[in-house]
Scaffold this motif. Structure first.
Motif, PDB file in Angstrom:
ATOM      1  N   ARG A 182      41.509  19.301  54.248  1.00  0.00           N
ATOM      2  CA  ARG A 182      42.445  19.327  53.123  1.00  0.00           C
ATOM      3  C   ARG A 182      42.517  20.726  52.499  1.00  0.00           C
ATOM      4  NH1 ARG A 182      39.796  14.499  49.844  1.00  0.00           N
ATOM      5  NH2 ARG A 182      37.987  15.700  50.530  1.00  0.00           N
ATOM      6  N   LEU A 183      41.486  21.527  52.741  1.00  0.00           N
ATOM      7  CA  LEU A 183      41.475  22.883  52.165  1.00  0.00           C
ATOM      8  C   LEU A 183      41.974  23.931  53.168  1.00  0.00           C
ATOM      9  CD1 LEU A 183      38.127  22.682  50.156  1.00  0.00           C
ATOM     10  CD2 LEU A 183      40.455  22.648  49.245  1.00  0.00           C
ATOM     11  N   LYS A 184      42.779  23.461  54.097  1.00  0.00           N
ATOM     12  CA  LYS A 184      43.301  24.322  55.164  1.00  0.00           C
ATOM     13  C   LYS A 184      43.934  25.616  54.637  1.00  0.00           C
ATOM     14  CE  LYS A 184      46.801  24.183  58.829  1.00  0.00           C
ATOM     15  NZ  LYS A 184      46.068  25.136  59.626  1.00  0.00           N
ATOM     16  N   PHE A 185      44.694  25.504  53.542  1.00  0.00           N
ATOM     17  CA  PHE A 185      45.415  26.691  53.065  1.00  0.00           C
ATOM     18  C   PHE A 185      44.623  27.516  52.044  1.00  0.00           C
ATOM     19  CE2 PHE A 185      48.878  23.875  54.533  1.00  0.00           C
ATOM     20  CZ  PHE A 185      49.414  24.720  55.500  1.00  0.00           C
ATOM     21  N   LEU A 186      43.396  27.071  51.753  1.00  0.00           N
ATOM     22  CA  LEU A 186      42.606  27.832  50.775  1.00  0.00           C
ATOM     23  C   LEU A 186      42.348  29.276  51.221  1.00  0.00           C
ATOM     24  CD1 LEU A 186      41.057  27.638  48.031  1.00  0.00           C
ATOM     25  CD2 LEU A 186      39.003  27.169  49.388  1.00  0.00           C
ATOM     26  N   PRO A 187      41.963  29.511  52.495  1.00  0.00           N
ATOM     27  CA  PRO A 187      41.750  30.911  52.896  1.00  0.00           C
ATOM     28  C   PRO A 187      42.998  31.785  52.699  1.00  0.00           C
ATOM     29  CG  PRO A 187      40.775  29.452  54.519  1.00  0.00           C
ATOM     30  CD  PRO A 187      41.578  28.575  53.585  1.00  0.00           C
ATOM     31  N   ASN A 188      44.180  31.247  53.013  1.00  0.00           N
ATOM     32  CA  ASN A 188      45.415  32.043  52.814  1.00  0.00           C
ATOM     33  C   ASN A 188      45.596  32.357  51.331  1.00  0.00           C
ATOM     34  OD1 ASN A 188      45.502  30.394  55.099  1.00  0.00           O
ATOM     35  ND2 ASN A 188      47.672  30.787  55.372  1.00  0.00           N
ATOM     36  N   TYR A 189      45.382  31.318  50.526  1.00  0.00           N
ATOM     37  CA  TYR A 189      45.549  31.496  49.087  1.00  0.00           C
ATOM     38  C   TYR A 189      44.582  32.573  48.574  1.00  0.00           C
ATOM     39  CZ  TYR A 189      45.446  30.512  44.128  1.00  0.00           C
ATOM     40  OH  TYR A 189      45.515  30.648  42.763  1.00  0.00           O
ATOM     41  N   LEU A 190      43.326  32.479  49.013  1.00  0.00           N
ATOM     42  CA  LEU A 190      42.323  33.425  48.513  1.00  0.00           C
ATOM     43  C   LEU A 190      42.526  34.819  49.086  1.00  0.00           C
ATOM     44  CD1 LEU A 190      39.073  31.247  48.481  1.00  0.00           C
ATOM     45  CD2 LEU A 190      40.582  31.827  46.572  1.00  0.00           C
ATOM     46  N   SER A 191      43.148  34.890  50.269  1.00  0.00           N
ATOM     47  CA  SER A 191      43.370  36.236  50.802  1.00  0.00           C
ATOM     48  C   SER A 191      44.376  36.971  49.917  1.00  0.00           C
ATOM     49  CB  SER A 191      43.790  36.211  52.271  1.00  0.00           C
ATOM     50  OG  SER A 191      45.061  35.646  52.395  1.00  0.00           O
ATOM     51  N   GLN A 192      45.354  36.264  49.369  1.00  0.00           N
ATOM     52  CA  GLN A 192      46.243  36.938  48.418  1.00  0.00           C
ATOM     53  C   GLN A 192      45.484  37.272  47.128  1.00  0.00           C
ATOM     54  OE1 GLN A 192      49.498  34.929  46.393  1.00  0.00           O
ATOM     55  NE2 GLN A 192      50.484  36.861  45.901  1.00  0.00           N
ATOM     56  N   LEU A 193      44.783  36.257  46.620  1.00  0.00           N
ATOM     57  CA  LEU A 193      44.089  36.457  45.338  1.00  0.00           C
ATOM     58  C   LEU A 193      43.151  37.667  45.405  1.00  0.00           C
ATOM     59  CD1 LEU A 193      43.406  35.446  42.477  1.00  0.00           C
ATOM     60  CD2 LEU A 193      41.608  34.048  43.500  1.00  0.00           C
ATOM     61  N   GLU A 194      42.347  37.731  46.453  1.00  0.00           N
ATOM     62  CA  GLU A 194      41.349  38.803  46.503  1.00  0.00           C
ATOM     63  C   GLU A 194      41.945  40.129  46.962  1.00  0.00           C
ATOM     64  OE1 GLU A 194      37.424  38.306  47.504  1.00  0.00           O
ATOM     65  OE2 GLU A 194      37.258  36.263  46.755  1.00  0.00           O
ATOM     66  N   MET A 195      42.724  40.081  48.053  1.00  0.00           N
ATOM     67  CA  MET A 195      43.160  41.364  48.622  1.00  0.00           C
ATOM     68  C   MET A 195      44.298  41.997  47.835  1.00  0.00           C
ATOM     69  SD  MET A 195      42.469  41.144  52.673  1.00  0.00           S
ATOM     70  CE  MET A 195      43.422  39.798  53.253  1.00  0.00           C
ATOM     71  N   GLU A 196      45.178  41.170  47.257  1.00  0.00           N
ATOM     72  CA  GLU A 196      46.253  41.777  46.464  1.00  0.00           C
ATOM     73  C   GLU A 196      45.704  42.263  45.120  1.00  0.00           C
ATOM     74  OE1 GLU A 196      49.909  39.635  45.011  1.00  0.00           O
ATOM     75  OE2 GLU A 196      50.889  40.769  46.597  1.00  0.00           O
ATOM     76  N   SER A 197      44.635  41.623  44.659  1.00  0.00           N
ATOM     77  CA  SER A 197      44.061  42.042  43.374  1.00  0.00           C
ATOM     78  C   SER A 197      43.180  43.275  43.525  1.00  0.00           C
ATOM     79  CB  SER A 197      43.214  40.905  42.773  1.00  0.00           C
ATOM     80  OG  SER A 197      44.019  39.775  42.507  1.00  0.00           O
ATOM     81  N   ASN A 198      42.275  43.230  44.495  1.00  0.00           N
ATOM     82  CA  ASN A 198      41.260  44.287  44.556  1.00  0.00           C
ATOM     83  C   ASN A 198      41.360  45.169  45.799  1.00  0.00           C
ATOM     84  OD1 ASN A 198      40.097  43.799  42.097  1.00  0.00           O
ATOM     85  ND2 ASN A 198      38.540  42.404  42.884  1.00  0.00           N
ATOM     86  N   GLY A 199      42.432  45.013  46.552  1.00  0.00           N
ATOM     87  CA  GLY A 199      42.629  45.896  47.706  1.00  0.00           C
ATOM     88  C   GLY A 199      43.206  47.216  47.221  1.00  0.00           C
ATOM     89  N   LYS A 200      42.429  48.002  46.524  1.00  0.00           N
ATOM     90  CA  LYS A 200      42.918  49.235  45.879  1.00  0.00           C
ATOM     91  C   LYS A 200      41.950  50.382  46.162  1.00  0.00           C
ATOM     92  CE  LYS A 200      45.676  46.459  43.245  1.00  0.00           C
ATOM     93  NZ  LYS A 200      45.451  45.741  42.010  1.00  0.00           N
ATOM     94  N   SER A 201      42.500  51.596  46.174  1.00  0.00           N
ATOM     95  CA  SER A 201      41.612  52.740  46.399  1.00  0.00           C
ATOM     96  C   SER A 201      41.696  53.741  45.247  1.00  0.00           C
ATOM     97  CB  SER A 201      41.951  53.415  47.721  1.00  0.00           C
ATOM     98  OG  SER A 201      43.327  53.695  47.752  1.00  0.00           O
ATOM     99  N   VAL A 202      42.342  53.311  44.176  1.00  0.00           N
ATOM    100  CA  VAL A 202      42.460  54.172  42.999  1.00  0.00           C
ATOM    101  C   VAL A 202      41.918  53.391  41.806  1.00  0.00           C
ATOM    102  CG1 VAL A 202      44.194  55.108  41.413  1.00  0.00           C
ATOM    103  CG2 VAL A 202      44.382  55.559  43.843  1.00  0.00           C
ATOM    104  N   ASN A 203      41.150  54.045  40.966  1.00  0.00           N
ATOM    105  CA  ASN A 203      40.584  53.322  39.820  1.00  0.00           C
ATOM    106  C   ASN A 203      41.572  53.265  38.638  1.00  0.00           C
ATOM    107  OD1 ASN A 203      40.434  55.734  38.423  1.00  0.00           O
ATOM    108  ND2 ASN A 203      38.221  55.965  38.664  1.00  0.00           N
ATOM    109  N   ARG A 204      41.113  52.636  37.559  1.00  0.00           N
ATOM    110  CA  ARG A 204      41.997  52.463  36.393  1.00  0.00           C
ATOM    111  C   ARG A 204      42.522  53.777  35.843  1.00  0.00           C
ATOM    112  NH1 ARG A 204      38.087  48.303  34.905  1.00  0.00           N
ATOM    113  NH2 ARG A 204      36.871  49.940  33.915  1.00  0.00           N
ATOM    114  N   ASN A 205      41.801  54.869  36.114  1.00  0.00           N
ATOM    115  CA  ASN A 205      42.259  56.161  35.599  1.00  0.00           C
ATOM    116  C   ASN A 205      43.058  56.947  36.629  1.00  0.00           C
ATOM    117  OD1 ASN A 205      40.830  55.654  33.224  1.00  0.00           O
ATOM    118  ND2 ASN A 205      38.929  56.334  34.235  1.00  0.00           N
TER     119      ASN A 205
END
Ligand code: F6P
Length: 553
Positions: free
Chosen positions: A343-366
């Protein structure tokens, strides 16, 4: 100063070299038979076991010093109080307010938003009721039987994942309502759906925070054309066959959506955090508002836990710290999410957006380039299926990978006959056995089997183990527990962003791709533009060479 030169970080690096580098998980478990007790948290109906990470009590102390040094406590209070922590877009990130109880007062930018949130939930409830009771009718007067959610990214993955996970909790009133999800810009998913749908009884949800996403708008245009084959009045077509869910009321109005058909949320809800808002309409249609509110309540439970529990007792904080330790100190670059429940088949897809779109960054807040790893590559699959697909790499490959094992303990399906029910329980035990066995195998490798058996094994069979994992168990999968699980990951991402000093709430990298796609589209349709790189130009010419064929009858 970069966090990677800070005292807490350097302490962790030194600690790794001195204490952990040459220590295996097998040794750590041999040295301390209370590891599980020390490195697991049981809160509510949830258990997080993080003992299968290569670390000691000392490691944990240093990691806790790191979050303290990074001001996590202050950042959590900024998150919940609506400060503009999405600095590049100068906005709050207040998805937590969406799941707070009705009497919780929340103010953003001097506006009382709690009341608006409840009003929008009420609006959603009216829509859900009208559809469930058959009062929402198509152009010919028939009740709606099929609802197609058109959206992409956060406007698709959240509702899709939750509806798939919670199908067993379908409300009686929704038993004849079929829910469909369409996201791909090529139109293939929609075309396939439309073959089996009737214009008379189909309702489209146009789900888009911005209401400008071309993927969604082009599918909406295709849906409109399909409806227009039967409906001559644009007003009837839109009023009776479309609902908009968006933060952009002006755009919805401009596209002809009447106020009643506009479900609203706010720019301070990020797209990938939006399933708690009206973007969750398909979930509410499946579960009813009662079920949807249970999902919100589960999220809120995790919010309280995250905000109030000390860090060493805090599930999302521990999830985050294990990720930081793996990525920044153990050299792990991949993270697998492995739910042991179809039933959690789509959880990895969902979390890949949540994690990678949020923290897939190479520049800090400044705006400075970071000199440390941020989000690892996250992927996953239902664990028992993945065992027969990519686990080989986890077991004997050359990459260090960390894993999250996720499973509900109890599996009970109300509507099943007794015999089937018994079989389901047996399969649940098999599933749990596999879940526990795999994390043990990854941890211990050959050491998981008896000494004499190990001795006779060839090099091909040699199995190093030492792959780190966490296991998240919940009593059972319900709207409430799913809400808690998602919120736990949201907060994990937030904690990591605080350590990595990045803004997890924007996604500027995605924008460049959209801009280039526009130019490329113009090049394809006009047949004129040239690109200054030979690869794109070569590909374009190949495309053009066939494009003229398409116009042939
Ligand atoms: O392109 C990325 C993105 O902006 C995601 O952040 C978002 O969830 C998705 O596109 C869809 O955006 P919208 O809901 O505005 O259509």
């Amino acid at each position: 100063m970069s966090v990677s030169h800070s005292p807490a970080w350097l302490q962790l690096e030194n600690h790794y070299l001195a204490e952990i580098k040459r220590t295996s998980l097998h040794q750590l478990f041999q040295q301390d038979d209370r590891r599980f007790e020390r490195f697991s948290l049981q809160k509510g109906d949830y258990l997080l076991d993080f003992s299968k990470h290569r670390m000691t009590c000392q490691t944990l102390q240093h990691l806790l010093s790191l979050v303290e040094q990074q001001g996590l406590e202050q950042w959590i209070s900024k998150l919940f109080s609506g400060d503009h922590i999405n600095s590049s877009e100068n906005r709050a990130a207040l998805h937590t307010a969406l799941r707070a109880p009705a009497d919780r007062v929340t103010v953003v930018d001097n506006q009382l938003i709690s009341q608006e949130i409840q009003e929008n939930l009420d609006h959603m409830e009216r829509v859900v009721k009208r559809i469930h009771t058959g009062q929402w009718r198509g152009y010919s007067g028939k009740a709606i039987t099929d609802v197609v959610n058109i959206g992409v990214g956060g406007s698709d993955l959240g509702p899709l994942m939750a509806c798939h996970a919670l199908e067993e909790f379908r409300l009686e009133e929704a038993k004849n309502l079929r829910l469909h999800f369409v996201s791909s810009i090529d139109g293939s998913q929609l075309a396939e759906k439309l073959k089996h749908l009737s214009q008379e009884t189909t309702l489209f949800i146009l789900s888009s925070k911005s209401f400008t996403t071309i993927d969604t708008l082009s599918n909406a245009e295709a849906a409109k054309r399909w409806l227009a084959e039967k409906i001559s009045s644009e007003r009837i077509l839109l009023n009776q066959h479309f609902i908009g869910c968006s933060a952009n009321a002006d755009k919805m109005t401009e596209m002809g959506f009447c106020k009643d058909n506009q479900l609203l949320f706010w720019d301070w809800v990020g797209g990938r955090y939006s399933l708690w808002s009206v973007i969750g309409l398909p979930i509410a249609l499946l579960l009813g508002m009662g079920g949807f509110r249970q999902l919100l309540a589960g999220g809120h439970w995790m919010d309280n836990h995250f905000r109030d529990e000390p860090f060493d007792q805090n599930i999302p904080v521990m999830m985050a710290l294990m990720g930081i330790w793996s990525s920044n100190f153990l050299g792990v670059k991949g993270h697998a999410v492995l739910p042991y429940d179809g039933r959690l088949k789509f959880l990895p897809n969902y979390l890949s957006q949540l994690e990678m779109e949020s923290n897939g960054k190479s520049v800090n807040r400044n705006g400075q380039q970071v000199d440390y790893e941020t989000c690892p590559i996250l992927w996953g699959e239902v664990g028992s299926n993945a065992q027969h697909a990519f686990y080989q790499l986890l077991h004997q490959g050359t990459q260090p990978v960390s894993c999250d094992f996720i499973a509900p303990v109890i599996r009970y399906q109300q509507d099943q006959a007794e015999g089937t029910q018994g079989q389901l329980q047996a399969q649940q035990q098999l599933t749990l056995a596999n879940c526990l066995a795999q994390s043990r195998a990854l941890m211990l490798g050959d050491h998981a089997i008896a000494d004499q058996e190990r001795e006779g094994r060839s090099n091909d069979q040699h199995y190093e183990g030492n792959q780190c994992s966490s296991t998240f168990l919940m009593k059972e999968l319900t709207p409430f527990s799913l809400g808690s699980l998602i919120a736990a990951y949201e907060h994990k991402v937030f904690v990591q962003s605080v350590v990595w000093e990045i803004n997890p709430f924007d996604q500027w990298g995605v924008e460049l791709g959209k801009q280039i796609a526009k130019e490329t589209y113009n090049a394809i349709v006009s047949g004129q533009n040239r690109f200054d790189d030979s690869s794109t130009q070569g590909l374009l010419e190949f495309v053009r060479s066939y494009s003229s064929d398409r116009s042939e009858p």
